[in-house]
Scaffold this active site. Structure first.
Site, mmCIF file in Angstrom:
data_model
loop_
_atom_site.group_PDB
_atom_site.id
_atom_site.type_symbol
_atom_site.label_atom_id
_atom_site.label_comp_id
_atom_site.label_asym_id
_atom_site.label_seq_id
_atom_site.Cartn_x
_atom_site.Cartn_y
_atom_site.Cartn_z
ATOM 1 N N HIS A 37 0.833 -1.201 0.000
ATOM 2 C CA HIS A 37 0.000 0.000 0.000
ATOM 3 C C HIS A 37 0.871 1.255 0.000
ATOM 4 C CE1 HIS A 37 -2.709 2.902 2.324
ATOM 5 N NE2 HIS A 37 -3.329 2.699 1.176
ATOM 6 N N HIS A 79 -1.268 10.353 -3.188
ATOM 7 C CA HIS A 79 -2.597 9.931 -2.754
ATOM 8 C C HIS A 79 -3.596 11.078 -2.717
ATOM 9 C CE1 HIS A 79 -5.740 9.056 0.305
ATOM 10 N NE2 HIS A 79 -5.774 7.897 -0.326
#
Length: 290
Positions: A37, A79
């Site tokens: 991740h 992100h």
């Protein structure tokens, strides 16, 4: 037969042969996928080369990349849709890649309370997709999320063009070199039209236990190979329903070994984690017990 009827039948035949009509590819049932991740982001700043390098060294099957696009049209790996720069909150789509160069992604990571903080991260900057692909090539696999595609018209074509330019599409590898995910079904459908052989993952997030009826999952199977769901929402019933629909399921984000073990026992096909080493160690222990 009339000319119009012949033309109509020809159109039907050609449309049935078009790439858009192809069924999504199936993801391999093995191995259980360990998806880093934002890289090994528990140990290095997210979406930076050290984070990706560490994940690859640990043996993660995929590194995750979140895509945004700058004002000057560059795909970058970050992100958030916005960043704080010089005391101002700025949208990524409104700043150039040169301006983005002043942002230091390690500042949030390098807190005194973080045992993995290091001054060697201070000089890191947000990488572009091109830089990541050029750096790692085909030595790893990429799990790419198209973030906020409604902000970036045409991002799907731009992404496919870059991936194709690095010879990462339409390959015959044990695992697909690229998996693309998004919360936007419209964006994923565009990608499926552009690259039918690329596995796609439809993302969902639930505040409570996930509820995805078979009818909804059937629609997903027209363009995607699986779904991603926030891990705390996953149930055995969901996993069973997803698998019966012919889809894979990859929960996010799992860093607790007990929770990971529970998900594995439910039969999920892989997990996103900030700690690839933890999940890989857990899998090795289960393998030894078997």
């Amino acid at each position: 037969m009339k000319v119009k009827q012949i033309a109509f039948l020809l159109i039907l035949f050609l449309s049935s042969c078009s790439p858009a009509s192809k069924q999504p590819v199936s993801l391999p049932s093995e191995p259980f996928l360990v998806i880093a991740h934002r890289g090994a982001s528990a140990y290095a700043p997210a979406h930076t080369f050290p984070s990706y390098e560490l994940a690859i060294d640990m043996g993660a099957h995929y590194i995750e990349l979140d895509l945004q696009r700058t004002k000057d049209g560059k795909l970058i790996v970050l992100h958030n849709d916005s960043i704080e720069l010089n005391g101002n909150e700025m949208e990524i789509e409104e700043i150039t890649s040169d301006t983005l160069g002043a942002f230091k992604p390690a500042e949030e990571f390098n807190q005194p309370s973080n045992q993995f903080a290091s001054q060697r991260f201070a000089s890191l900057r947000v990488p572009s997709l091109e830089q990541v692909l050029r750096e790692f090539g085909d030595q790893t696999n990429y799990y790419i999320e198209i973030k906020s595609p409604e902000r970036y018209p045409g991002i799907e074509q731009q992404l496919i063009d870059q991936l194709d330019g690095h010879h990462l599409l339409n390959r015959e590898d044990p695992l697909p070199k690229v998996i693309i995910q998004s919360f936007s079904s419209d964006s994923l459908k565009k990608v499926h039209e552009l690259s039918p052989s690329t596995p796609l993952i439809q993302l969902y997030s639930f505040k409570e236990k996930a509820d995805l009826p078979t009818s909804k999952l059937k629609r997903v199977t027209r363009y995607a190979s699986g779904i991603g769901v926030n891990s705390m929402a996953v149930t055995e019933h969901l996993v069973k329903t997803v698998h019966q629909s012919g889809l894979a399921i990859h929960p996010f984000t799992v860093n607790d070994p007990e929770h990971a073990a529970a998900l594995i026992s439910m039969g999920v096909d892989g997990v996103f984690t900030d700690k690839p080493d933890l999940i890989l160690h857990l899998l090795s222990q289960e393998y030894e017990q078997d």
